[in-house]
Design an enzyme around this catalytic site. Structure first.
Site, PDB file in Angstrom:
ATOM      1  CG  ASP A 231      -1.935   1.131   1.228  1.00  0.00           C
ATOM      2  OD1 ASP A 231      -2.275   1.612   0.126  1.00  0.00           O
ATOM      3  OD2 ASP A 231      -2.378   1.534   2.317  1.00  0.00           O
ATOM      4  CG  HIS A 232       1.118   4.127  -2.964  1.00  0.00           C
ATOM      5  ND1 HIS A 232       0.383   4.189  -4.126  1.00  0.00           N
ATOM      6  CD2 HIS A 232       2.352   3.682  -3.320  1.00  0.00           C
ATOM      7  CE1 HIS A 232       1.131   3.812  -5.142  1.00  0.00           C
ATOM      8  NE2 HIS A 232       2.336   3.507  -4.679  1.00  0.00           N
TER       9      HIS A 232
ATOM     10  CE1 TYR B 205      -7.212   5.891   3.806  1.00  0.00           C
ATOM     11  CE2 TYR B 205      -7.669   7.736   2.332  1.00  0.00           C
ATOM     12  CZ  TYR B 205      -7.488   7.233   3.611  1.00  0.00           C
ATOM     13  OH  TYR B 205      -7.575   8.069   4.705  1.00  0.00           O
ATOM     14  CG  HIS B 206      -3.297   4.059  -3.738  1.00  0.00           C
ATOM     15  ND1 HIS B 206      -2.354   5.022  -4.045  1.00  0.00           N
ATOM     16  CD2 HIS B 206      -4.505   4.653  -3.919  1.00  0.00           C
ATOM     17  CE1 HIS B 206      -2.960   6.145  -4.387  1.00  0.00           C
ATOM     18  NE2 HIS B 206      -4.268   5.943  -4.313  1.00  0.00           N
ATOM     19  N   PRO B 207      -4.287  -0.282  -1.461  1.00  0.00           N
ATOM     20  CG  PRO B 207      -6.074  -1.348  -0.389  1.00  0.00           C
ATOM     21  CD  PRO B 207      -5.581   0.003  -0.810  1.00  0.00           C
TER      22      PRO B 207
END
Length: 534
Positions: free
Chosen positions: A295-296, A471-473
């Site tokens: 994630d980011h 919120y980039h899983p």
């Protein structure tokens, strides 16, 4: 349990990928398609107003509201992981930024065994998906289901941020998805005429009339059904009743980076040692299901504006709120049309001289925590996101019940390289913010604490205490060889027949930017693979 018959394709999850598949697979009227979604229809009006994403952060009706386990390198804090639980999935609640990533991201996927997923392979699918406001060219498409638009109007603070980038030595970039990603500019967003265009709106709504498409909302899938090593259908619950359906063709798992590996595991498909520990019978010992999560991370800085130009000011005044609402209603302009990144940049730190390793995002409001009340002063936010984290985490079922949230560990800052990149990115962002064009617009830095000298130790402590997910899983059921991945290059689950995963979990490594556009392109390509029976 009530059996409702058979469909050629059973799609689990009507999110960014599931809606794409429902559209493309049902284009052939002989294909019977069932689309199952745990959440409700997308009727909440805040879904369709771009800035409404702030209203959905803590909305348990439309959001799974996942949190991570205590993150070791973030002072043991649990980090929120909002995921869409509604038609359109996370494309209905996200920040709307349209960003593909860098060509090198996709070309490197082949190193994991994702043959056929290089940038040249995916560019036609990016173009096919797009309805680009600026029209078609070598990089973009027009007439596709996914609207891509410019911001409704510029903003003086964004203009100052872009000018400061120029003073810091960076080029202006009016298309982060074109020939080069580097530089400063305004973000494009997934909207049209001031309204969000989720995949539910762009892909699913136009085909709901097809007689071969059945959409069921409020359907919580509990298990993938199988006979031996073949997926045969799924079971789900709705309104207290249990149902099952047969998939005569394939089960297509589009439940997202958290939901897909979790459902596989509670269905007996995952690392054998994990499944035996929670008492789940092993159907397929798939070692990489749930591993390799990425994630980011986002690190925000907050600044006190020296003029009332921010959303904080608009929301603090009844008449300014009324004016904002009226401008939106009549003109589809103003703060209600803005994506989660208004302006931004892609920067190269000394750690990555060949391509950008930091994304910057600028927004005309500030808050102590996303989804909470705005700060009680004229504030704006500039943040950084290290683009290619090295550390990997996991998604792991805690028991055999699909309704029990899994353990999620992103392992943020889990390597020395990740810490160094975050520090370098913050240093570069602070340098930009000190340029004359930007400094003219603030009276003080609010966060990090302006009274502290920002040594590496102080700055890293600030990152540990304040950083959160952007919120980039991704990557929890990644493509690759059986030794490296959970699915093959056709997205078929290793060791199983009749079962594919199509969502962000299949990325071998997270892309350098926001993930929604890439997930849509993955689903576009997957539809071709499925229809060609690869």
């Amino acid at each position: 349990m009530s059996a409702i018959g058979s469909f050629d394709y059973v799609i689990v999850g009507a999110g960014s990928a599931g809606c794409v598949l429902a559209n493309r697979l049902s284009a052939n009227p002989s294909n019977r398609v069932l689309l199952l979604e745990a959440g409700p229809p997308d009727r909440n009006p805040w879904i369709h107003v771009p800035l409404g994403y702030g209203k959905l952060f803590a909305d348990k009706r439309h959001n799974w509201l996942f949190t991570t386990a205590p993150e070791p390198e973030l002072d043991g804090r649990r980090i929120g992981q909002p995921r869409g639980k509604v038609l359109g999935g996370s494309s209905s609640i996200n920040g709307l930024v349209y960003m593909r990533g860098q060509p090198e991201d996709f070309d490197q996927w082949a190193q994991f065994g994702a043959t056929g997923w290089g940038f040249d392979d995916l560019l036609p699918y990016f173009r096919r998906s797009e309805d680009q406001q600026r029209g078609a060219d070598d990089w973009h498409g027009a007439g596709g289901p996914q609207a891509v638009s410019d911001q409704s109007e510029p903003h003086p603070l964004c203009d100052a941020f872009i000018a400061a980038g120029g003073q810091a030595g960076y080029a202006r970039n009016d298309d982060f998805n074109g020939a080069s990603q580097d530089g400063f500019g305004y973000y494009q967003l997934t909207s049209r005429k001031g309204r969000r265009v989720s995949t539910a709106q762009g892909y699913l709504k136009p085909v709901r009339h097809r007689r071969n498409v059945t959409v069921v909302t409020g359907a919580h899938v509990t298990r993938i059904l199988s006979q031996g090593r073949r997926a045969t259908g799924v079971a789900w619950e709705a309104n207290g009743a249990a149902f099952s359906v047969e998939a005569s063709g394939e089960v297509l798992l589009c439940a997202g980076t958290i939901g897909s590996p979790h459902l596989l595991q509670v269905s007996g498909i995952g690392p054998g040692e994990w499944l035996r520990e929670i008492g789940v019978d092993v159907v397929c010992d798939a070692a990489n299901v749930g591993r390799h999560l990425q994630d980011h991370l986002q690190v925000r800085t907050v600044w006190h504006a020296n003029a009332p130009l921010t959303l904080n000011d608009e929301m603090a005044s009844w008449w300014r709120m009324a004016r904002m609402g009226l401008r939106y209603a009549l003109l589809r302009k103003g703060s209600l049309t803005v994506s989660a990144g208004y302006a931004g940049a892609f920067l190269r730190t000394p750690l990555s001289p060949d391509r950008a390793d930091i994304q910057a995002l600028f927004i005309n409001f500030s808050t102590n925590k996303m989804g909470e009340k705005l700060d009680p002063f004229s504030g704006f936010t500039a943040s950084i996101c290290p683009l290619r984290p090295e550390a990997r985490g996991h998604v792991r079922a805690l028991d055999g019940d699909s309704r029990t949230a899994p353990e999620i560990l992103c392992n943020y800052l889990g390597t020395e390289g990740d810490k160094a990149t975050a520090l370098a990115g913050m240093r570069e962002l602070l340098r930009v913010m000190e340029q004359p064009a930007m400094a003219a617009h603030y009276s003080a830095r609010v966060r990090p604490d302006p009274t502290q000298a920002l040594s590496d130790e102080v700055l890293l402590a600030y990152i540990r205490a304040n950083a959160a997910s952007i919120y980039h899983p991704t990557c929890s059921a990644r493509m690759g060889t059986p030794a490296l991945g959970a699915v093959d290059a056709a997205l078929r689950v290793h060791g199983m027949d009749g079962l594919r995963v199509v969502d962000g979990s299949v990325m071998p490594a997270v892309v350098s930017g926001n993930t929604n556009a890439a997930i849509i392109a993955i689903a576009e390509k997957a539809a071709d693979l499925i229809l060609s029976r690869v």
